[in-house]
Design an enzyme around this catalytic site. Structure first.
Site, PDB file in Angstrom:
ATOM      1  N   HIS A 109       1.167  21.378   7.473  1.00 43.24           N
ATOM      2  CA  HIS A 109       2.500  20.942   7.901  1.00 43.24           C
ATOM      3  C   HIS A 109       2.750  21.121   9.390  1.00 43.24           C
ATOM      4  O   HIS A 109       3.763  20.677   9.908  1.00 43.24           O
ATOM      5  CB  HIS A 109       3.561  21.704   7.113  1.00 43.24           C
ATOM      6  CG  HIS A 109       3.281  21.711   5.646  1.00 43.24           C
ATOM      7  ND1 HIS A 109       2.682  22.779   5.013  1.00 43.24           N
ATOM      8  CD2 HIS A 109       3.424  20.758   4.713  1.00 43.24           C
ATOM      9  CE1 HIS A 109       2.502  22.476   3.742  1.00 43.24           C
ATOM     10  NE2 HIS A 109       2.947  21.259   3.525  1.00 43.24           N
ATOM     11  N   ASN A 158       7.425  15.082  -0.119  1.00 44.11           N
ATOM     12  CA  ASN A 158       7.081  13.704  -0.510  1.00 44.11           C
ATOM     13  C   ASN A 158       7.173  13.518  -2.021  1.00 44.11           C
ATOM     14  O   ASN A 158       7.523  12.443  -2.498  1.00 44.11           O
ATOM     15  CB  ASN A 158       5.706  13.313   0.057  1.00 44.11           C
ATOM     16  CG  ASN A 158       4.565  13.809  -0.772  1.00 44.11           C
ATOM     17  OD1 ASN A 158       4.159  13.151  -1.721  1.00 44.11           O
ATOM     18  ND2 ASN A 158       4.037  14.991  -0.455  1.00 44.11           N
ATOM     19  N   CYS A 166      -3.606  12.771  -0.321  1.00 43.30           N
ATOM     20  CA  CYS A 166      -3.721  11.947   0.882  1.00 43.30           C
ATOM     21  C   CYS A 166      -4.836  12.539   1.741  1.00 43.30           C
ATOM     22  O   CYS A 166      -5.354  13.620   1.454  1.00 43.30           O
ATOM     23  CB  CYS A 166      -2.396  11.986   1.651  1.00 43.30           C
ATOM     24  SG  CYS A 166      -1.978  13.670   2.163  1.00 43.30           S
ATOM     25  N   HIS A 196       1.723  21.891  -0.170  1.00 41.69           N
ATOM     26  CA  HIS A 196       2.804  22.301  -1.069  1.00 41.69           C
ATOM     27  C   HIS A 196       2.463  21.964  -2.519  1.00 41.69           C
ATOM     28  O   HIS A 196       3.040  21.059  -3.115  1.00 41.69           O
ATOM     29  CB  HIS A 196       4.120  21.632  -0.646  1.00 41.69           C
ATOM     30  CG  HIS A 196       4.728  22.270   0.568  1.00 41.69           C
ATOM     31  ND1 HIS A 196       5.572  21.600   1.421  1.00 41.69           N
ATOM     32  CD2 HIS A 196       4.617  23.521   1.061  1.00 41.69           C
ATOM     33  CE1 HIS A 196       5.949  22.417   2.396  1.00 41.69           C
ATOM     34  NE2 HIS A 196       5.383  23.583   2.201  1.00 41.69           N
ATOM     35  N   SER A 254       7.523  20.344  -2.386  1.00 39.87           N
ATOM     36  CA  SER A 254       6.811  19.217  -1.787  1.00 39.87           C
ATOM     37  C   SER A 254       7.804  18.114  -1.474  1.00 39.87           C
ATOM     38  O   SER A 254       8.340  17.467  -2.379  1.00 39.87           O
ATOM     39  CB  SER A 254       5.735  18.715  -2.749  1.00 39.87           C
ATOM     40  OG  SER A 254       5.325  17.424  -2.382  1.00 39.87           O
ATOM     41  N   GLU A 300       7.390  21.523   8.293  1.00 37.95           N
ATOM     42  CA  GLU A 300       7.008  20.519   9.292  1.00 37.95           C
ATOM     43  C   GLU A 300       8.100  20.372  10.353  1.00 37.95           C
ATOM     44  O   GLU A 300       7.813  20.270  11.550  1.00 37.95           O
ATOM     45  CB  GLU A 300       6.754  19.164   8.610  1.00 37.95           C
ATOM     46  CG  GLU A 300       6.316  18.102   9.610  1.00 37.95           C
ATOM     47  CD  GLU A 300       6.232  16.712   8.989  1.00 37.95           C
ATOM     48  OE1 GLU A 300       5.780  16.591   7.847  1.00 37.95           O
ATOM     49  OE2 GLU A 300       6.634  15.757   9.678  1.00 37.95           O
ATOM     50  N   THR A 315       7.362  13.318   8.397  1.00 33.36           N
ATOM     51  CA  THR A 315       6.402  12.344   7.862  1.00 33.36           C
ATOM     52  C   THR A 315       6.633  11.985   6.398  1.00 33.36           C
ATOM     53  O   THR A 315       6.063  11.003   5.911  1.00 33.36           O
ATOM     54  CB  THR A 315       4.966  12.896   7.986  1.00 33.36           C
ATOM     55  OG1 THR A 315       4.896  14.138   7.295  1.00 33.36           O
ATOM     56  CG2 THR A 315       4.551  13.061   9.424  1.00 33.36           C
ATOM     57  N   CYS A 373      -2.142  18.296   9.674  1.00 36.35           N
ATOM     58  CA  CYS A 373      -2.518  16.889   9.487  1.00 36.35           C
ATOM     59  C   CYS A 373      -2.421  16.152  10.832  1.00 36.35           C
ATOM     60  O   CYS A 373      -1.419  16.302  11.551  1.00 36.35           O
ATOM     61  CB  CYS A 373      -1.593  16.226   8.466  1.00 36.35           C
ATOM     62  SG  CYS A 373      -1.944  14.449   8.309  1.00 36.35           S
TER      63      CYS A 373
HETATM   64 FE1  SF4 Z   1      -0.590  13.696   3.880  1.00 34.87          FE
HETATM   65 FE2  SF4 Z   1       1.468  14.859   5.155  1.00 34.87          FE
HETATM   66 FE3  SF4 Z   1      -0.611  13.912   6.524  1.00 34.87          FE
HETATM   67 FE4  SF4 Z   1       1.047  12.222   5.318  1.00 34.87          FE
HETATM   68  S1  SF4 Z   1       1.533  13.587   7.015  1.00 34.87           S
HETATM   69  S2  SF4 Z   1      -1.189  12.089   5.341  1.00 34.87           S
HETATM   70  S3  SF4 Z   1       1.598  13.376   3.457  1.00 34.87           S
HETATM   71  S4  SF4 Z   1      -0.625  15.612   5.045  1.00 34.87           S
END
Ligand code: SF4
Length: 311
Positions: free
Chosen positions: A76, A226, A14, A43, A224, A128, A166, A98
């Protein structure tokens, strides 16, 4: 027997992960090793090992980096007290959090300052969640699923808002929101989606494929969030079997027995080379027909932190 692969799209990196990895690579290129990184930058074991080989040093806490060292904070996010600790140690920091995690931090801070109790839907112990809760520890209550929605206590039931990690399963998070609404009819929703676009898109893509597969393979690391959710979503969507594998070496050949169609996807922290290695291996087993039924465009990109994007 025709053996085919349904390849999910989007999958893999991502924008937030791409940015975080670039931060470490560019810091190493600009200042040379060692560059310290607090926690795994993303991760994924493969990514972490590759950066270690280039001179990144991963530490659990700021005090493990020498005073004055250059330290990168992971994608995170971190609690404000980590910034304080780094400042006290005169660390030169670069924050690779992020921007979509930062957005949740800002929402938490804003609602806490407005006197709300915040019900944060997420998993205890995830980095996170620890970072977000650190923004207002007295005001944020972690809710890990509908069962905990039944027991969480707040000061004023008319002044509560929910936020979320997230990288949750969208459907599970919504089940928790419904349970919270039943208890707190005045519950306020966040202004936008907290579950990020990448998490949602990867779940949507595997949901479409899973019912047509005898097996779903998700490339991703066990820490991870997600990636783990993708396995759960695949099973909930009708795949009879689904597994998370870090690399092709973790594939158990027995899983393939009698399987005509394999769904393949990867978590948001997974480089495409790991998927390619899996597909090459499966091709050698006869799974040579690869289809990507549909895709969702992902134009998102995030600028690098100012300290790296400027001379
Ligand atoms: Fe990527 Fe996490 Fe940001 Fe979503 S919140 S775009 S999974 S780094």
């Amino acid at each position: 027997m025709s053996s085919r692969i349904l390849l999910a799209s989007p999958r893999g990196y991502c924008a937030g992960v791409d940015r975080a990895v670039q931060v470490v690579e560019q810091a190493l290129a600009r200042w040379g090793p060692p560059v310290y990184v607090r926690h795994e930058i993303v991760h994924n074991k493969y990514v972490v090992r590759a950066l270690e080989a280039k001179g990144a040093v991963f530490v659990d806490q700021c005090h493990q980096a020498p005073p004055g060292a250059r330290v990168i904070f992971s994608a995170h996010g971190i609690a404000p007290d980590v910034h304080d600790e780094a400042a006290a140690r005169h660390l030169r920091t670069i924050d690779a959090t992020c921007p979509l995690v930062t957005k949740v931090h800002k929402e938490a801070l804003r609602y806490a300052e407005a006197g709300y109790d915040i019900l944060l839907i997420g998993h205890a112990g995830h980095e996170e969640v620890i970072g977000t809760m650190g923004e207002a520890p007295d005001r944020i209550h972690l809710v890990n699923g509908p069962d905990e929605a039944a027991t969480v206590s707040v000061r004023d039931p008319d002044k509560v808002v929910w936020l979320s990690q997230t990288t949750l399963s969208v459907d599970e998070a919504m089940a928790t929101v419904e349970a919270l609404k039943a208890r707190f009819p005045a519950l306020v929703a966040p202004p936008g989606d907290d579950i990020c676009y990448a998490t949602q898109n990867r779940q949507q893509a595997i949901k479409e494929i899973a019912p047509h597969c005898g097996l779903v393979l998700v490339v991703g690391s066990t820490n991870s969030s997600n990636s783990r959710r993708l396995v759960e979503v695949a099973l909930a969507a009708g795949a009879p079997d689904a597994h998370l594998i870090d690399t092709v070496s973790e594939l158990d050949e027995a899983w393939l027995t009698g399987v005509e169609t394999i769904g393949v996807t990867s978590g948001a922290s997974v480089p495409e080379i790991l998927v390619t290695q899996l597909l090459d291996h499966l091709a050698a087993q006869g799974y040579t027909d690869i289809e990507t039924p549909s895709t969702i465009a992902e134009p998102q990109t995030f600028a690098l932190p100012r300290s790296l994007s400027h001379g």
